[in-house]
Design a protein around this motif. Structure first.
Motif, short mmCIF file in Angstrom:
data_model
loop_
_atom_site.label_atom_id
_atom_site.label_comp_id
_atom_site.label_asym_id
_atom_site.label_seq_id
_atom_site.Cartn_x
_atom_site.Cartn_y
_atom_site.Cartn_z
N ASP A 301 -44.89 21.94 53.60
CA ASP A 301 -44.98 23.33 53.29
C ASP A 301 -43.73 24.03 52.52
O ASP A 301 -43.67 24.77 51.89
N ASN A 302 -42.75 23.33 53.18
CA ASN A 302 -41.23 23.85 52.63
C ASN A 302 -40.58 23.01 51.59
O ASN A 302 -39.82 23.59 50.61
N GLU A 303 -41.23 21.73 51.36
CA GLU A 303 -40.72 21.07 50.32
C GLU A 303 -41.40 20.91 49.07
O GLU A 303 -40.89 20.94 47.84
N LEU A 304 -42.81 20.96 49.01
CA LEU A 304 -43.51 20.53 47.88
C LEU A 304 -43.84 21.77 47.10
O LEU A 304 -44.23 22.99 47.65
N PRO A 305 -43.68 22.04 45.82
CA PRO A 305 -43.75 23.11 45.40
C PRO A 305 -45.10 23.41 44.53
O PRO A 305 -45.51 24.53 44.27
N ILE A 306 -46.05 22.50 44.74
CA ILE A 306 -47.47 22.84 44.16
C ILE A 306 -48.37 22.54 45.41
O ILE A 306 -48.07 21.84 46.56
N PRO A 307 -49.77 22.88 45.20
CA PRO A 307 -50.71 22.60 46.20
C PRO A 307 -50.84 21.08 46.66
O PRO A 307 -50.80 20.03 45.68
N TYR A 308 -51.36 20.89 48.09
CA TYR A 308 -51.48 19.30 48.43
C TYR A 308 -52.66 19.43 49.35
O TYR A 308 -53.02 20.41 50.03
N LEU A 309 -53.12 18.34 49.62
CA LEU A 309 -54.24 17.96 50.53
C LEU A 309 -54.13 16.61 51.27
O LEU A 309 -53.47 15.64 50.57
N PHE A 310 -54.48 16.56 52.40
CA PHE A 310 -54.66 15.06 53.11
C PHE A 310 -55.81 14.53 52.95
O PHE A 310 -56.95 15.18 53.05
N ILE A 311 -55.93 13.24 52.48
CA ILE A 311 -57.26 12.56 52.10
C ILE A 311 -57.11 11.07 52.72
O ILE A 311 -56.28 10.48 52.86
#
Length: 332
Positions: A301-311
């Motif tokens: 949440d603090n590192e990635l600048p774009i949306p992400y999902l766990f799959i």
């Protein structure tokens, strides 16, 4: 489509037709000894025309058809009869085909629309018959024009895959497995790097019979923009995708670093790629328990600048959420 049938690079020799020569005929018939000029024009040489075809997905049909020659125009004849035009040669290509001059490597044009027609080799113009050259002081010209010669070119056809979503990731990140789960495609899947050597396309079925196209691109390695690994061979396929789906495995040493490396390779190859919508899927998350996943989520949440999902493609976790997110991005 099997991997061996995916052909995205073809070199060809194309030749248009010569223009027919004009006629120098003088009119002759009974009781008319010295008629005027009546030579007809020569016919136009045939063009070589590239035509976009949305039913084609590969250049396989051109793999062994390396020489394309159009017909020659016929010569004009008496009674102002025009010569027949040469037969045009049509070459159907899939949408997304880039045409280059083989000698200079310059892009001549691109075919992106179904039914789009572009002349790659112009047929020679037919010569004028002597009928055109009569004047008050020269009423019986005995000369006509020759036809304009044909045009020859060595060209290279490169296919850039047209897909809505392109999968981007390091080798063995699970891209082919994801494609096999969300589509009916059957890419080669194995537990070693560079299993995928050619792009694979699949149609993702969404709700209410709606669909979108996903492309599995061979894995990127650091230095791909300079040609390392498979280099430019596959990076060009990402240029046509609307959305870039970065796939990074949950057991990667540093997820943010892997994303930065992938993004940097795309930037160095073509900076315009950074203008595309991007999303990250953390794959193989079935290896994580709830506690590990919560810790990783807090970190990302603090590192990635774009949306992400766990799959997890194997455990079918997060696949529906991923489809929903991609569909929303495609139609936003």
């Amino acid at each position: 489509m099997t991997e061996g049938n995916f052909v995205d690079y073809v070199k060809m020799f194309v030749s248009s037709g010569n223009g027919g020569k004009g006629s120098s005929h003088l009119h002759r018939e009974k009781f008319i000894e010295k008629g005027g000029p009546d030579g007809g024009d020569g016919g136009r040489g045939g063009h070589v025309i590239l035509r976009g075809n949305s039913n084609l997905w590969t250049l396989l049909h051109l793999k062994f058809k390396k020489h394309i020659r159009a017909g020659h125009g016929l010569s004009g004849s008496k009674s102002r009869s025009f010569g027949a035009d040469g037969t045009d040669e049509y070459v159907d290509v899939p949408l997304g085909t880039v045409v280059r001059d083989t000698e200079t490597n310059e892009i001549i044009f691109e075919i992106t629309d179904d039914g789009e027609e572009r002349i790659i080799a112009q047929g020679g113009k037919g010569g004028l018959g002597n009928w055109h050259f009569r004047t008050p002081t020269n009423q019986t010209p005995r000369y006509s024009q020759p036809g304009i010669p044909l045009e020859e070119k060595h060209i290279t056809l490169e296919l850039k895959v047209l897909a809505d979503v392109g999968l981007v990731g390091f080798p063995n990140a699970g891209k082919s497995t994801l494609l096999s789960v969300v589509t009916s495609a059957k890419p080669k899947i194995a537990d070693y790097e560079f299993t995928t050597l050619k792009p694979n396309l699949g149609i993702v079925k969404y709700r209410d019979f709606q669909t979108f196209v996903m492309a599995d691109i061979p894995g990127i390695i650091e230095g791909a923009a300079e040609g390392r690994g498979l280099g430019h061979y596959f990076l060009r396929h990402i240029e046509r995708n609307s959305i870039l789906l970065f796939l990074i495995p949950a057991d990667a040493p540093d997820i943010k670093k892997q994303y930065d490396i992938l993004l940097d390779e795309l930037r160095r190859y073509n900076p315009e790629m950074l203008d595309k919508d991007r999303i990250i899927a953390i794959s193989k998350c079935d290896m994580l328990d709830d506690e590990l996943k919560a810790e990783l989520k807090e970190l990302l949440d603090n590192e990635l600048p774009i949306p992400y999902l766990f799959i997890s493609s194997v455990a079918q976790q997060g696949i529906t959420e991923l489809k929903d997110k991609l569909w929303k991005m495609l139609n936003s």
